[in-house]
Design an enzyme around this catalytic site. Structure first.
Site, PDB file in Angstrom:
ATOM      1  N   ALA A  14       0.822  -1.210   0.000  1.00 51.58           N
ATOM      2  CA  ALA A  14       0.000   0.000   0.000  1.00 51.58           C
ATOM      3  C   ALA A  14       0.855   1.258   0.000  1.00 51.58           C
ATOM      4  CB  ALA A  14      -0.945  -0.009   1.206  1.00 51.58           C
ATOM      5  N   VAL A  15       1.882   1.291   0.844  1.00 52.41           N
ATOM      6  CA  VAL A  15       2.742   2.474   0.908  1.00 52.41           C
ATOM      7  C   VAL A  15       3.603   2.576  -0.342  1.00 52.41           C
ATOM      8  CG1 VAL A  15       4.596   3.626   2.177  1.00 52.41           C
ATOM      9  CG2 VAL A  15       2.731   2.518   3.417  1.00 52.41           C
ATOM     10  N   SER A  41       6.011 -11.288  -5.370  1.00 53.13           N
ATOM     11  CA  SER A  41       5.552 -10.171  -6.202  1.00 53.13           C
ATOM     12  C   SER A  41       6.465  -9.899  -7.383  1.00 53.13           C
ATOM     13  CB  SER A  41       5.439  -8.899  -5.348  1.00 53.13           C
ATOM     14  OG  SER A  41       4.472  -9.049  -4.329  1.00 53.13           O
ATOM     15  N   CYS A 133       3.326   6.826  11.696  1.00 54.41           N
ATOM     16  CA  CYS A 133       2.318   7.665  11.042  1.00 54.41           C
ATOM     17  C   CYS A 133       1.608   8.596  12.020  1.00 54.41           C
ATOM     18  CB  CYS A 133       1.314   6.787  10.314  1.00 54.41           C
ATOM     19  SG  CYS A 133       0.628   5.442  11.306  1.00 54.41           S
ATOM     20  N   SER A 163      -6.047   1.411   7.340  1.00 59.79           N
ATOM     21  CA  SER A 163      -4.904   1.554   6.439  1.00 59.79           C
ATOM     22  C   SER A 163      -3.584   1.403   7.178  1.00 59.79           C
ATOM     23  CB  SER A 163      -4.946   2.916   5.740  1.00 59.79           C
ATOM     24  OG  SER A 163      -4.996   3.970   6.692  1.00 59.79           O
ATOM     25  N   ARG A 240      -7.862   1.443  17.200  1.00 61.81           N
ATOM     26  CA  ARG A 240      -8.197   1.148  15.805  1.00 61.81           C
ATOM     27  C   ARG A 240      -9.703   1.333  15.610  1.00 61.81           C
ATOM     28  NH1 ARG A 240      -4.366   1.003  12.294  1.00 61.81           N
ATOM     29  NH2 ARG A 240      -3.266  -0.747  13.263  1.00 61.81           N
ATOM     30  N   HIS A 247      -5.957   8.825   9.817  1.00 61.43           N
ATOM     31  CA  HIS A 247      -5.974   8.732  11.281  1.00 61.43           C
ATOM     32  C   HIS A 247      -6.442  10.058  11.881  1.00 61.43           C
ATOM     33  CE1 HIS A 247      -4.054   5.016  10.744  1.00 61.43           C
ATOM     34  NE2 HIS A 247      -2.844   5.266  11.202  1.00 61.43           N
ATOM     35  N   GLN A 322      -3.032   8.600   6.611  1.00 64.18           N
ATOM     36  CA  GLN A 322      -1.917   7.792   7.130  1.00 64.18           C
ATOM     37  C   GLN A 322      -1.018   7.272   6.025  1.00 64.18           C
ATOM     38  OE1 GLN A 322      -1.964   4.219   6.607  1.00 64.18           O
ATOM     39  NE2 GLN A 322       0.025   3.928   7.549  1.00 64.18           N
TER      40      GLN A 322
END
Length: 343
Positions: A14-15, A41, A133, A163, A240, A247, A322
């Site tokens: 994701a990042v 991957s 984050c 996330s 969470r 966030h 985030q």
């Protein structure tokens, strides 16, 4: 303009994906691009600036002879611990987005709006650490207020989106909500979090510590003081919540004795601080929310109010994406500042 050869470790995460987006948006001077990930991957395709790049497997020798100038690491602490040194040995500066190097004394921990001067310390290890984050967005709000009044103590409660647990966390929330509407929530899988996250809040992020806090909470305590070169008290409760991205944080700040807070001055210094956006009009229902911040590069602040009992206590509410502000965008801003210093 001089171009820089860039590697992205964790290119399929994701990042990593967000890093490519941010690099494109800011027109970062990328020469060669080397996307790296695990063997699972490797072979996948990523698109950057209209071109397709094949993800290569991260190995101990993959950096050799590639001329990489900047290596972004966003694939987990264990990966950074094992492979960052090979990037450094090849001549690259490593900008690490994991927790592995953050509290190493010789490694600068940087939020460019707060402590850009610390980037100059990168040569000691070849590594610059990207903070947690939740810490990043908080210190962006604390810095101008500390300069204004002098902070004595900070208490923060976070409302952290899924996330923060990467793609798996976001996918689990979506899947559980689908199960809820299909009347199958009692059968739903719980994998990314310690409990069901849909329609729930979990006051537990990361591993428990001996002092009763969690590792996530202690990251905020320790990292804040390292970044701000301060020694004021910090206490965090990290929660969470069932939100996909961005966030939120409720922050209570106690300033030094004798301070009589001016809310007007507070609003002014926050509004003028780099990459902070003031949204503070309660009567007209205007305040930061995850929907406000998602897919942006700013930290939003509102609900600014002076404590009704103590004149040196302030309460604020901050929200930031985030994945971007808390990870990819801060990493890219570090790289931009590093280039300025190198030039």
């Amino acid at each position: 303009m001089k171009q820089y050869n860039v590697a992205v470790v964790g290119a399929s995460g994701a990042v990593g994906e967000e890093l490519f987006r941010v690099l494109e948006e800011v027109k970062f001077p990328v020469g060669k691009l080397l996307p790296l990930a695990s063997a699972n991957s490797a072979g996948s395709i990523v698109e950057f600036n209209g071109k397709n790049y094949t993800i290569e497997e991260l190995t101990e020798t993959v950096f050799e002879g590639r001329g990489i100038d900047i290596a972004f690491f966003s694939a987990g602490g264990n990966i950074s611990a094992k492979y960052a040194k090979y990037a450094v040995e090849s001549g690259a500066v490593v900008i690490d987005n994991t927790s592995h190097f953050r509290m190493v004394d010789a490694v600068p921990l940087v939020v460019p709006e707060v402590n850009p001067e610390d980037i100059e310390l990168w040569e000691d290890t070849g590594i610059i650490a990207n903070p947690n984050c939740s810490t990043i967005q908080m210190v962006q709000l604390l810095k101008p207020l500390d300069d204004l009044y002098g902070i004595k103590r900070v208490d923060v409660s976070t409302y952290q989106a899924t996330s923060g647990a990467g793609k798996a966390g976001m996918e689990e929330l979506v899947r559980q909500m689908q199960d809820f509407f299909a009347f199958k929530l009692d059968e739903t899988k719980v994998e990314a979090f310690s409990h069901q996250i849909a329609l729930n809040v979990i006051p537990h992020i990361d591993t428990p510590q001996a002092n009763g806090y969690t590792k996530e909470e202690m990251k905020m305590v320790l990292e804040t003081n390292k970044i701000m070169h301060s020694n004021f008290a910090v206490s965090a409760t990290c929660v969470r919540v069932p939100v996909l991205r961005s966030h939120s944080e409720a922050i209570t700040i106690r300033f030094k004795e004798g301070v009589d807070i001016s809310v007007e001055k507070v609003r002014e210094v926050l509004k003028d601080f780099e990459n902070v956006v003031l949204v503070d009009d309660l009567e007209n229902n205007k305040y930061p929310m995850p929907m406000t911040a998602t897919d942006t590069d700013e930290t939003y602040v509102g609900r600014i109010r002076k404590d009704i009992f103590e004149p040196n206590v302030l309460h604020i509410w901050g929200v930031a994406d985030q994945v971007r502000v808390g990870a990819a965008t801060n990493s890219v801003r570090i790289a931009q500042k590093w280039i300025e210093l190198e030039d």
